[in-house]
Write a protein that holds these residues in place. Structure first.
Motif, short mmCIF file in Angstrom:
data_model
loop_
_atom_site.label_atom_id
_atom_site.label_comp_id
_atom_site.label_asym_id
_atom_site.label_seq_id
_atom_site.Cartn_x
_atom_site.Cartn_y
_atom_site.Cartn_z
N ASN A 159 0.81 -1.22 0.00
CA ASN A 159 0.00 0.00 0.00
C ASN A 159 0.84 1.27 0.00
O ASN A 159 0.31 2.38 -0.05
CB ASN A 159 -0.91 0.00 1.23
CG ASN A 159 -2.03 1.03 1.15
OD1 ASN A 159 -2.57 1.28 0.08
ND2 ASN A 159 -2.38 1.61 2.28
N GLN A 160 2.16 1.14 0.03
CA GLN A 160 3.01 2.32 0.22
C GLN A 160 2.89 3.33 -0.92
O GLN A 160 2.91 4.55 -0.69
CB GLN A 160 4.47 1.90 0.38
CG GLN A 160 5.38 3.03 0.82
CD GLN A 160 4.95 3.64 2.15
OE1 GLN A 160 4.71 2.92 3.12
NE2 GLN A 160 4.85 4.96 2.22
N SER A 161 2.76 2.85 -2.15
CA SER A 161 2.67 3.79 -3.27
C SER A 161 1.40 4.65 -3.16
O SER A 161 1.42 5.85 -3.47
CB SER A 161 2.68 3.04 -4.60
OG SER A 161 1.58 2.15 -4.70
N THR A 162 0.30 4.05 -2.70
CA THR A 162 -0.92 4.82 -2.51
C THR A 162 -0.77 5.82 -1.37
O THR A 162 -1.21 6.96 -1.46
CB THR A 162 -2.11 3.87 -2.22
OG1 THR A 162 -2.30 3.01 -3.35
CG2 THR A 162 -3.38 4.66 -1.97
N VAL A 163 -0.13 5.39 -0.29
CA VAL A 163 0.11 6.29 0.84
C VAL A 163 0.95 7.49 0.39
O VAL A 163 0.64 8.64 0.72
CB VAL A 163 0.81 5.55 1.99
CG1 VAL A 163 1.27 6.52 3.07
CG2 VAL A 163 -0.13 4.50 2.59
#
Length: 421
Positions: A159-163
């Motif tokens: 989920n890091q890219s969305t964060v």
């Protein structure tokens, strides 16, 4: 809704639709000194506003139409009770909307939608502060933020890219370890592996009461309400004529269409085409859950939300494309309890009730706001998708500004219905 003795006469301002958006628009116009009539076939808040998740989701600035969603669709559709479902009998009707949805997922389109959603969401809480402050309803908005929880250790990485994207658009996010999450919400079980905290969001403990109280404030301030069904709209010289199922006719000098998922037909009657469809959302209300949360909690892996409310714990989520006529599939509500059991040990569903409502959705995830092209008598305020509650107060201020000939705080041209003509 209080009945009004309406004769066949001209009304200076008419708002059609008594959901959270329509009521907020009517109240804002009435507060500014306009004589306003609010019309709906049902009492205020009985539509989608009744059963939403109660979350002022200011963090949701990424449109549903994005490449991550597109790539996940085949897998999601394999589970008939998963977070996304399309009734195949409705597929041919939904296909034009789905094609526009796919085009909206192009990177450039996503970036523009993010910017415009952020412009609305970034002002939404302050708009509610003004609205609820003057109506004495501040107790109906709780500012404790919201949580997203992970169950798998690798979810944070996935989920890091969305964060990072959300942070780039100004969304405040704090990463939390599992013990920090459970310190905030002790009812959570050992399945939680970590998560995110969104401090600038809020929730209401009763979205239906919020709408009804705002409608009451509108009426106490001199606003007029009419419970009747609008069966036809027609442009006339200097007005818009409204035909009602009771046989009455009203001429509106200024008209705002805020009828949610039913707005498409009214816009079309006045000469405007809009690719509006409906996402059917379900909730399961647990009046005796046996455990407590203090703020909205979203499951990253399971794509549903749990919100503490006055009447219990509300489990909400899922998207179903099936139009306005198909019977509800309440198994989609029941499955939410099984998801909740994985996060909240000991949760109970004794006395649970189920609900289904219609989210008015446009392919680019942006609502239609503002005065109609070439028709200053007509304004739109619909298509807020999952963000009707979040964006209602700011929508009311922006649309009221345009109707009064003022420049709104943000440019409304990206939200114009003209983008579909």
């Amino acid at each position: 809704m209080q009945e009004a003795n309406v004769l066949n006469e001209i009304r200076p301002m008419v708002v059609i639709g008594a959901g959270i958006v329509g009521v907020a628009v009517a109240e804002q116009l009435q507060y500014r000194g306009h004589k306003v009539t609010l019309i709906d076939r049902e009492s205020p808040g009985r539509g989608c506003s009744y059963g939403n998740a109660g979350h002022f989701a200011t963090d949701v600035v990424l449109p549903l139409a994005n490449m991550k969603t597109i790539l996940s669709v085949p897998k999601l559709l394999m589970d008939p009770l998963g977070p996304l479902s399309i009734r195949w009998s409705y597929f041919h009707k939904a296909l034009p909307w789905l094609m526009r949805f796919a085009m909206a997922a192009a990177p450039g389109n996503v970036e523009r939608s993010c910017q415009h959603l952020r412009a609305l969401n970034g002002r939404s809480i302050e708009s509610y502060d003004r609205l609820l402050g003057r109506t004495g309803l501040t107790d109906l908005m709780t500012k404790r933020g919201a949580l997203t929880v992970y169950e798998r250790p690798d979810s944070a990485h996935r989920n890091q890219s969305t964060v990072d994207l959300l942070k780039g658009y100004g969304v405040e996010i704090q990463s939390l370890a599992a013990d920090e999450i459970r310190a905030l919400e002790p009812a959570l079980g050992p399945a939680v592996a970590g998560g995110l905290y969104f401090p600038r969001t809020a929730h209401t403990t009763n979205p239906y009461r919020l709408v009804t109280c705002l409608a009451q404030s509108f009426m106490c301030g001199g606003g007029e309400t009419l419970r009747d069904e609008v069966v036809g709209l027609e442009n006339a010289s200097g007005s818009v004529d409204i035909r009602l199922s009771s046989g009455k006719k009203i001429s509106a000098q200024r008209l705002v269409i805020a009828t949610g998922s039913w707005s498409k037909k009214f816009a079309q009657q006045l000469g405007y085409r809009v690719p509006l469809d409906t996402e059917r959302g379900y909730h399961l209300m647990l009046p005796n859950a046996g455990c407590e949360l203090t703020r909205p909690l979203v499951s990253f892996e399971r794509s549903f939300v749990m919100t503490p409310m006055e009447e219990g714990l509300r489990l909400a989520g899922t998207v179903e494309l099936a139009g306005l006529e198909a019977e509800p599939n309440y198994a989609r509500a029941d499955i939410l309890f099984k998801h909740a059991q994985s996060l909240l040990p000991g949760i109970e569903n004794r006395g649970a009730t189920r609900w289904m409502g219609f989210r008015p959705s446009l392919p680019d995830s942006l609502p239609v706001l503002g005065i109609a092209p070439e028709n200053p008598r007509l304004a739109f305020a619909f298509g807020h998708q999952h963000l009707g509650l979040t964006q209602a107060a700011i929508t009311a201020e922006l649309v009221a500004d345009q109707l009064e000939g003022k420049a709104p705080e943000i440019d409304l041209s990206p939200f114009s219905i003209k983008r579909f003509q």
